[in-house]
Design an enzyme around this catalytic site. Structure first.
Site, mmCIF file in Angstrom:
data_model
loop_
_atom_site.group_PDB
_atom_site.id
_atom_site.type_symbol
_atom_site.label_atom_id
_atom_site.label_comp_id
_atom_site.label_asym_id
_atom_site.label_seq_id
_atom_site.Cartn_x
_atom_site.Cartn_y
_atom_site.Cartn_z
ATOM 1 N N CYS A 1 -1.374 0.061 6.507
ATOM 2 C CA CYS A 1 -0.987 -1.208 5.889
ATOM 3 C C CYS A 1 -2.056 -2.255 6.191
ATOM 4 O O CYS A 1 -2.525 -2.343 7.325
ATOM 5 C CB CYS A 1 0.354 -1.690 6.444
ATOM 6 N N CYS A 2 -2.431 -3.051 5.201
ATOM 7 C CA CYS A 2 -3.435 -4.084 5.450
ATOM 8 C C CYS A 2 -2.864 -5.162 6.364
ATOM 9 O O CYS A 2 -1.665 -5.435 6.341
ATOM 10 C CB CYS A 2 -3.930 -4.687 4.135
ATOM 11 N N GLY B 1 2.571 -11.568 10.851
ATOM 12 C CA GLY B 1 3.789 -10.916 10.386
ATOM 13 C C GLY B 1 3.765 -10.609 8.900
ATOM 14 O O GLY B 1 2.817 -10.922 8.183
ATOM 15 N N CYS C 1 -1.566 -11.760 -4.979
ATOM 16 C CA CYS C 1 -2.731 -11.078 -4.411
ATOM 17 C C CYS C 1 -3.905 -10.984 -5.378
ATOM 18 O O CYS C 1 -5.020 -10.660 -4.965
ATOM 19 C CB CYS C 1 -2.333 -9.682 -3.929
#
Length: 397
Positions: free
Chosen positions: A217-218, A115, A82
């Site tokens: 949550c992103c 997902g 990330c």
């Protein structure tokens, strides 16, 4: 001071959910062309290029840039989870400040699937094995019905749970971060989620892990962002203005403390703290001098613990910081005016460059209704499990 790299141009495309996104090469080309236009330069001026992405075949960076031009420029592909986009930025900044190049293109993009994140190579050793072992030990005596949660929410949910237990923070305080993120994103045309949400809606969304609900949550996101870095010498020679100085930057990786059993340290609290301290020391400023921050809010829990890791509020005071509104307009420091990863979205390779773009716009006074008035300094914080953290301080020239 004169040797610091300048961010001369930035560009990005609107982020989108996987079902609505264009292919990665189309998105990335759009971001590159926007950054070049913003810088007032051509692709032929670029002397090096660093391209970051996580989910893609090797040399996808070349595939993108060949759509813009084929000049033979060196292209380096970067993957650091990330923190990929900021890692590419870190390399580009070093190239400029080290004298290896006067003009460098930095690009980050991601075409994600729907997902939760999952391992791509189950037939070989995982870089997360030692992390997973520490997390499982930390959660061994924990009772709950969320044991089947995806891995990333387990990590960051456990970190938030540990923080709340340590300092007696109410779980709903995390939810307030999502409300703030949506409120900020309402003014960002590049953000995925711009509709407001209430605290009740956040807390009432499906439970994921620990204090985390789905709206904390992103989302899986597709997108691209780019920047053009130049040396001050080059800018002067070309008569180019509008650059934003990279005043200081630091990159850290895990230390032994990450694996001592504290979930907060496992997700990068110590990495963030060390990187921020290095930046403040190098720049000769403190967190109290910074009016605007783009920080890594992949989950609300990480935004909360990052407040303290970055020194925006003393240890153990994040709840008061949130409840007093010190994390938004009218408070002490505006955190994630873009809407952050929670609302703008988190296309892994693009995130660090999107943060860069937002802060450049803020320091130029070009952020529209998101503008933090009078901002001269902006701080960027980007982490990746596995692990790496990049903290960058920008300054209006």
């Amino acid at each position: 001071m004169g040797d610091h790299a300048l961010v001369l141009g930035v560009g990005m495309v609107p982020f989108a959910t996987p079902s609505r996104a264009e292919p990665y090469d189309v998105m990335a080309e759009g971001a590159v062309r926007a950054a070049l236009l913003d810088a007032g330069l051509d692709y032929g001026d670029m002397q090096q290029a660093y391209v970051g992405y996580v989910y893609g075949d090797s040399t996808a960076g070349q595939n993108v840039l060949y759509r813009v031009g084929m000049t033979g420029v060196p292209v380096v592909n970067v993957n650091n989870n990330c923190s990929t986009g900021s890692s590419a930025l870190w390399l580009a900044r070093q190239a400029v400040e080290g004298g290896a190049a006067d003009v460098v293109l930095v690009l980050g993009f991601e075409q994600m699937r729907r997902g939760a994140l999952a391992a791509q190579w189950p037939d070989r050793p995982s870089p997360f094995t030692r992390f997973d072992e520490v997390l499982e030990r930390a959660l061994a005596d924990r009772e709950g019905t969320d044991a089947d949660a995806p891995l990333a929410p387990r990590y960051f949910g456990a970190a938030g749970e540990a923080y709340a237990q340590r300092y007696g923070m109410a779980p709903e305080t995390f939810g307030r971060v999502s409300v703030k993120a949506r409120r900020h994103a309402a003014g960002n045309p590049y953000a995925v989620f711009r509709d407001p949400v209430t605290l009740e809606e956040v807390l009432g969304s499906p439970a994921v892990f620990g204090p985390l609900t789905r709206l904390q949550c992103c989302p899986p996101t597709c997108g691209a962002a780019a920047a053009v870095l130049v040396s001050p010498r080059f800018a002067r020679a070309r008569g180019l203005t509008g650059g934003v100085r990279i005043r200081a930057q630091a990159m850290t990786t895990d230390a032994p403390s990450s694996f001592e059993g504290d979930p907060m340290l496992l997700v990068g609290y110590d990495m963030s703290k060390r990187a921020a301290e290095e930046v403040y020391e190098a720049a000769g400023v403190g967190p109290e001098d910074v009016p605007v921050v783009e920080l890594h809010d992949c989950f609300t829990t990480n935004e909360v613990i990052s407040y303290e890791a970055l020194g925006l509020t003393p240890e153990g005071t994040a709840e008061k910081f949130v409840l007093d509104g010190d994390n938004t307009y009218g408070g002490r420091v505006v955190t994630n005016p873009s809407g952050g990863l929670l609302s703008k979205g988190h296309p892994l390779g693009a995130t660090g460059l999107a943060q860069c773009a937002e802060l450049v716009w803020q320091l130029r006074g070009q952020a529209g209704q998101r503008q933090v008035e009078g901002a001269r300094l902006g701080l960027q914080h980007n982490i990746g499990l596995g692990g790496a953290c990049v903290v960058t301080l920008y300054e209006r020239v």
